[in-house]
Motif scaffolding. Structure first.
Motif, mmCIF file in Angstrom:
data_model
loop_
_atom_site.group_PDB
_atom_site.id
_atom_site.type_symbol
_atom_site.label_atom_id
_atom_site.label_comp_id
_atom_site.label_asym_id
_atom_site.label_seq_id
_atom_site.Cartn_x
_atom_site.Cartn_y
_atom_site.Cartn_z
ATOM 1 N N GLY A 36 -11.998 -7.046 1.240
ATOM 2 C CA GLY A 36 -11.439 -5.742 1.571
ATOM 3 C C GLY A 36 -10.197 -5.431 0.759
ATOM 4 O O GLY A 36 -9.995 -4.296 0.324
ATOM 5 N N GLU A 37 -9.359 -6.436 0.566
ATOM 6 C CA GLU A 37 -8.137 -6.205 -0.199
ATOM 7 C C GLU A 37 -8.455 -5.991 -1.678
ATOM 8 O O GLU A 37 -7.810 -5.191 -2.357
ATOM 9 C CB GLU A 37 -7.169 -7.376 -0.017
ATOM 10 N N ARG A 38 -9.456 -6.726 -2.187
ATOM 11 C CA ARG A 38 -9.861 -6.501 -3.575
ATOM 12 C C ARG A 38 -10.392 -5.087 -3.746
ATOM 13 O O ARG A 38 -10.135 -4.425 -4.731
ATOM 14 C CB ARG A 38 -10.913 -7.525 -3.989
ATOM 15 N N GLU A 39 -11.144 -4.611 -2.749
ATOM 16 C CA GLU A 39 -11.681 -3.257 -2.805
ATOM 17 C C GLU A 39 -10.564 -2.228 -2.859
ATOM 18 O O GLU A 39 -10.634 -1.239 -3.580
ATOM 19 C CB GLU A 39 -12.566 -3.016 -1.571
ATOM 20 N N SER A 40 -9.487 -2.463 -2.113
ATOM 21 C CA SER A 40 -8.382 -1.507 -2.068
ATOM 22 C C SER A 40 -7.631 -1.439 -3.392
ATOM 23 O O SER A 40 -6.915 -0.465 -3.646
ATOM 24 C CB SER A 40 -7.417 -1.871 -0.930
ATOM 25 N N LEU A 41 -7.768 -2.477 -4.205
ATOM 26 C CA LEU A 41 -7.093 -2.479 -5.499
ATOM 27 C C LEU A 41 -7.857 -1.690 -6.558
ATOM 28 O O LEU A 41 -7.305 -1.365 -7.609
ATOM 29 C CB LEU A 41 -6.901 -3.924 -5.985
ATOM 30 N N ARG A 42 -9.111 -1.390 -6.298
ATOM 31 C CA ARG A 42 -9.898 -0.625 -7.262
ATOM 32 C C ARG A 42 -9.447 0.830 -7.250
ATOM 33 O O ARG A 42 -9.008 1.358 -6.228
ATOM 34 C CB ARG A 42 -11.383 -0.723 -6.922
ATOM 35 N N PRO A 43 -9.541 1.524 -8.385
ATOM 36 C CA PRO A 43 -9.156 2.937 -8.425
ATOM 37 C C PRO A 43 -9.985 3.765 -7.458
ATOM 38 O O PRO A 43 -11.138 3.430 -7.151
ATOM 39 C CB PRO A 43 -9.438 3.338 -9.883
ATOM 40 N N LEU A 44 -9.416 4.853 -6.981
ATOM 41 C CA LEU A 44 -10.111 5.716 -6.031
ATOM 42 C C LEU A 44 -11.427 6.213 -6.602
ATOM 43 O O LEU A 44 -12.440 6.267 -5.891
ATOM 44 C CB LEU A 44 -9.209 6.910 -5.667
#
Length: 460
Positions: free
Chosen positions: A25-33
């Motif tokens: 989940g945290e890795r996903e949040s680091l991806r650009p919108l």
């Protein structure tokens, strides 16, 4: 409860008690919108209503898993990569992407070898080649046998016209699908979806964005969904210091550098110069100004535009208004002296004049006919009476004999004297139009041509 140590987010991610789901989940949040909001189904895609209409051939093929090798041609941010990903998903195939900018032939061969092994094991591969037009002929040819055997489902993405940039062998094995720039209304829909989505987007953060701000972001994106989402993400980050509201000042910062799509030397470049030229030819000064401004805004070399305007003065205005050529050359010289931006006004003024004044391509057509006769008749001898006779021998050979000096002839024109090679006879190339100065030229030439015909004993 253990007190917070104020550790940064990345440090907490590597803590021993962090679960795999939390890390993901945290890795996903680091991806650009823009990457997080990438559509997962065809229904989530915005734009491309023609290509992906519910009953269109391509949509039926994708939803049925019967995909074919193709080339996706369209501007940046219109959904080419997303569509390729969805092709693989609906076809239950492995997705592999390479970039023609970053990959060479060795990497291409390695990817194709992996696809061969996967194919032998009963699984297909969708090979997505971004910027495929940047591959040379040898690199493009490497895909051909694999496309033919079905080892790969080839999906090439390009912003350039495939007719010019891809070799015919590759095109013959692929279907070309044209994708369009996404409209501002559709981009606004994608922005609202990102604002509402709490799982992948910006939902749940209390972010406040007015309808007018969304419309402005959508317009500034210039048909590029990815760019619009990036602008929204930047605005959201800046809004954290504004109590969660995207204010006018925030928006001004985000949209400070608005650039329009323009590819110098690419398909769009030639489309726009064609539009400028045809607007001048159609006597539409307003449209001519628009396309001139578009090209200057996109970074087109003003000297190139000055040269093209000069060409228009010669080719399309011609002798209907000879002042146009003088004005075009003077505008070119003015730009050379003043530079940008002051000199651009001179180019704008000459564009207005060229579009507004009388038009004639009679000189252009006449020169073309004369050149065709030169090719057809070959090297014809100059008639003796038109030749110079600077020596005694040349006079004895008849050079210059019978020539009539027009200034000494009544009326100022030797009407019975031909000026063409004997094998050709008199020709008529220049046919003035009844516009501008050529109206007067036409009246004079029609009279002279009729009198010459009568002098030769021909019907006028």
């Amino acid at each position: 409860m253990r007190p917070s140590t104020g550790e940064p987010r990345l440090a907490r991610r590597s803590a021993p008690d962090a679960t795999p789901d939390l890390l993901a989940g945290e890795r996903e949040s680091l991806r650009p919108l823009a990457e997080r909001m990438r559509p997962r189904t065809l229904d989530e895609m915005v734009g491309q209503r023609r290509l992906l209409a519910p009953k269109s051939a391509l949509r039926r093929a994708i939803e049925g898993g019967r995909v074919h090798s193709m080339v996706l041609w369209g501007p940046p941010g219109c959904g080419k990569t997303t569509l390729a990903l969805l092709l693989a998903k609906y076809a239950d195939a492995e997705f592999h992407a390479i970039s023609a900018v970053l990959s060479g032939l060795p990497e291409v061969r390695q990817v194709l070898a992996e696809a061969e092994r996967r194919f032998a094991a009963g699984r297909r591969t969708v090979l997505f080649v971004d910027e495929v037009h940047r591959f040379n002929k040898a690199q493009q040819d490497a895909f051909l046998p694999h496309i033919e055997r079905g080892t790969i489902l080839f999906v090439g993405a390009t912003t350039e016209n495939p007719s010019f940039e891809l070799n015919s062998a590759l095109l013959s094995r692929c279907r070309v699908h044209v994708m369009e720039a996404v409209s501002a209304d559709d981009i606004e829909q994608a922005l609202r979806r990102a604002l509402d989505d709490e799982e992948r987007g910006l939902g749940g953060r209390g972010l406040r964005v007015s309808d007018s701000a969304l419309r402005e972001i959508a317009g500034a994106a210039d048909g590029d969904v990815r760019r619009a989402l990036t602008l929204l993400e930047i605005a959201a980050e800046l809004a954290e210091s504004e109590a969660g509201e995207v204010t006018e000042s925030t928006l001004a910062q985000v949209l400070a550098d608005r650039t329009r799509r323009f590819d110098k030397g690419g398909e769009q470049f030639y489309d726009q110069i064609s539009a400028l030229h045809k607007s001048v030819r159609s006597s539409n000064p307003d449209a001519a100004l628009y396309w001139l401004a578009r090209m200057l805004d996109g970074g087109c070399d003003p000297v190139y535009l000055a040269r093209r305007l000069t060409r228009m003065a010669v080719e399309d205005v011609g002798l209907a208004d000879p002042r146009a050529l003088t004005m075009a050359l003077e505008a070119w010289d003015t730009f050379e002296r003043l530079g940008s931006p002051e000199g651009e006004l001179a180019l704008a003024q000459v564009a207005i004049y060229l579009a507004s004044t009388a038009k004639s391509n009679a000189g252009y057509l006449a020169f073309g006919e004369a050149r065709r006769d030169v090719r057809e008749y070959g090297t014809q001898e100059v008639p003796l009476h038109l030749r110079n006779a600077p020596t005694k021998l040349m006079k004895q050979l008849g050079y210059g004999r019978g020539y009539q000096y027009d200034h000494e002839v009544e009326g100022g024109t030797a009407l019975d004297q031909t000026a063409f090679p004997d094998a050709m006879g008199e020709r008529v190339y220049y046919r003035p139009v009844e516009r501008g100065l050529e109206l007067k030229l036409k009246e004079k030439l029609d009279r002279l041509r009729a009198e010459r015909a009568r002098a030769r004993g021909e019907d006028a």
